[in-house]
Design an enzyme around this catalytic site. Sequence first.
Site, short mmCIF file in Angstrom:
data_model
loop_
_atom_site.label_atom_id
_atom_site.label_comp_id
_atom_site.label_asym_id
_atom_site.label_seq_id
_atom_site.Cartn_x
_atom_site.Cartn_y
_atom_site.Cartn_z
N GLY A 275 0.78 -1.24 0.00
CA GLY A 275 0.00 0.00 0.00
C GLY A 275 0.81 1.27 0.00
O GLY A 275 0.27 2.35 0.24
N THR A 276 2.11 1.18 -0.30
CA THR A 276 2.91 2.40 -0.28
C THR A 276 3.03 3.03 -1.65
O THR A 276 3.72 4.03 -1.81
CB THR A 276 4.33 2.11 0.25
OG1 THR A 276 4.80 0.92 -0.36
CG2 THR A 276 4.32 1.95 1.75
N GLY A 277 2.39 2.44 -2.64
CA GLY A 277 2.36 3.08 -3.95
C GLY A 277 3.35 2.52 -4.94
O GLY A 277 3.73 3.20 -5.88
N THR B 281 2.87 -0.06 -7.14
CA THR B 281 2.18 -0.24 -8.42
C THR B 281 1.91 1.13 -9.05
O THR B 281 2.12 1.33 -10.25
CB THR B 281 0.87 -1.00 -8.19
OG1 THR B 281 1.16 -2.19 -7.47
CG2 THR B 281 0.21 -1.35 -9.49
N GLU C 163 -6.43 3.56 29.80
CA GLU C 163 -5.97 4.45 28.72
C GLU C 163 -5.25 5.67 29.28
O GLU C 163 -4.22 6.09 28.75
CB GLU C 163 -7.16 4.90 27.85
CG GLU C 163 -7.85 3.76 27.08
CD GLU C 163 -6.90 3.04 26.12
OE1 GLU C 163 -5.97 3.69 25.60
OE2 GLU C 163 -7.08 1.82 25.92
#
Length: 632
Positions: A211-213, A215, A432
């Site tokens: 998903g880091t680009g 392609t 939290e």
Amino acid sequence: MTSDKKPQKKSALYYYVLTILIIMLINTVIVPTFFSPKVQEISYGSFLQMVDEGKVSKVQITDRKIAATEKGASEKEFFVTGRVDDPKLVERLMESGVEFSQVIPKENTPLENFFFNWVAPIFIFFLLGQLFFRFIGPRMGLGGGNAMSFGKSNAKIYVEAQTGKSFADVAGQDEAKEALMEMVDFLHNPSKYKEIGANMPKGALLVGPPGTGKTLLARAVAGEAKVPFFSISGSEFIEMFVGMGAARVRDLFKQAEEKAPCIVFIDEIDAIGKKRDSGKFGGGNDEREQTLNQLLAEMDGFDGSQGVVILAATNRPETLDKALLRPGRFDRRVPVELPDLQGREAILRVHAKDVKISDNVDYKSLARATSGASGAELANIINEAALRAVKMQRTVVEQADLEESIEVVIAGYQRKGAVISPEEKKVIAYHEIGHALVAAMQKDSAPVHKITIIPRTNGALGYTMQINDNDTVLMKKEELFNKIVTVTGGRSAEELVFGSITSGAANDIEQATKIARSMVTRLGMTEEFDMMATEVINNVYLGGDASLQCSDATAAKIDAKVLAIIKEAHAKARTILSENRDKLDELASFLLEKETITGEQFMEILHRQQTTDAVAAEIAEAEVSEDKGAEA
Ligand code: ADP
Ligand code: MG
Ligand code: ZN
């Protein structure tokens, strides 16, 4: 393996049969009505009657038939009747003055027949076919726009004349773009390189997490260079039939050489490029090895100066066969890393152009809140925000949509209906705040962007949006240790306030162990092991599972050291929290009441307390111990 492939296009045979059927139909039905003489069959009796009544102008007699033309009708209209052995016929015809002869009615010449029956229909079909493939087919999705798949081996090779992407579509990733710029220049002007005798690398390998680009970058290179783009995914090489993969590789390179200059892109190359004969699995995968060998042979075989550039992408570079990486093959490696703060902001801006978005969106703060997100996730965040804006019946995307969608993408949807008992909620709030307070006391700055205790669909009961102002590359030993302290802060708060422990810290425990372990085994941050690596990471970009590389005795010592570090951190967290018990209570009750606390609110409350003098702090501490006594 290929069960979810798109339905194959109908075979050529199907079209041949269809064409022949339709030609036959035309020949038997349509051609006769247009081109043949109009013939009407009548009985011999009615024929004689017509002759007697003087309606017939001309009669032609053949061996078997009699054709009569009506007076005033065209030459091409006949009445026919069977020939009867009638000696008086000639007499009758003479009597009524009909012109008659013993000839065959004029028929089309063989040449005409050939034209009407074969040439014309085939021509019409050719036209129809063209019409279909050019105009109608693409709209129905057949053959798909300017991308089409072809190849002798049914290879799913997609070729696009123009990808329509440019480097402007890829935000951030400046180093990767720079490395690829040279390739673009080479494709523009191969002769420049040839003249000086420089060899362009045949291939570049884009390496980075999903998903880091990667392609996207490959397509942008083709778009920038304005050359055709051949793409195929590694997994598509490996299909049902042995030998197909190799055939595909051959096809791919053959087609690419014909179309040079062009780009060949092999996505997910690890599917074919895995190390051969890794030993572990015995014989290994023959089909894959053949495909890989073919790929290596083709890469060596073709002439790089022609202008074919091969790009490949993978997120598991360490699994690739060394042969793929040697000079002359994929010798250039282009890292495509997760975006940093600036990169994230740029990516958000690029994708914000696709939607209607309010002018006063603060991209910087969004980027800060999405530390660790990939380009694909950021694109998804923008889209989710747009969906939310529609749901809220707005026409533009607002900051609030984006903030909510960040939480959705990172932590899942809010579970509005989830019922959590007040006691549980209190535990969650303290947990939290415990993390956040420990972090704040160590750093002296807002540790979080926002904390919510609205349950999420992914099972998280609370959610803390971390702040990461500067993505640092190097981490100090103290920073790593402090991180463990922060991670143990949640459980510490529970222990301190409720005197019991819950299952809510499973994730924290995992994380603390992971950090402590890497400090011992890989980062050389302990005296005992100095700079000895005892673990190797197998899979840098996909989670990074590590495997031990040491003796059992050492492994036991490592475990002991890891435990010691975690114990030390845990103790430190408890100390910090008990020293600041009043703040812990105040912050937790704020969160319990409001369900959400922002970084600013958090710091404000923290600050309010800090301005009070030591006496007030002492009083608060006294209260704390009372509280504890009451609760126990
Ligand atoms: P990869 O191949 O590395 O897994 P992709 O190139 O398929 O990732 O990226 C998926 C999507 O994420 C892209 O189509 C794009 O919308 C978005 N994206 C990823 N990185 C970037 C970036 N640097 N700039 C803009 N969009 C990006
Ligand atoms: Mg990809
Ligand atoms: Zn926690």
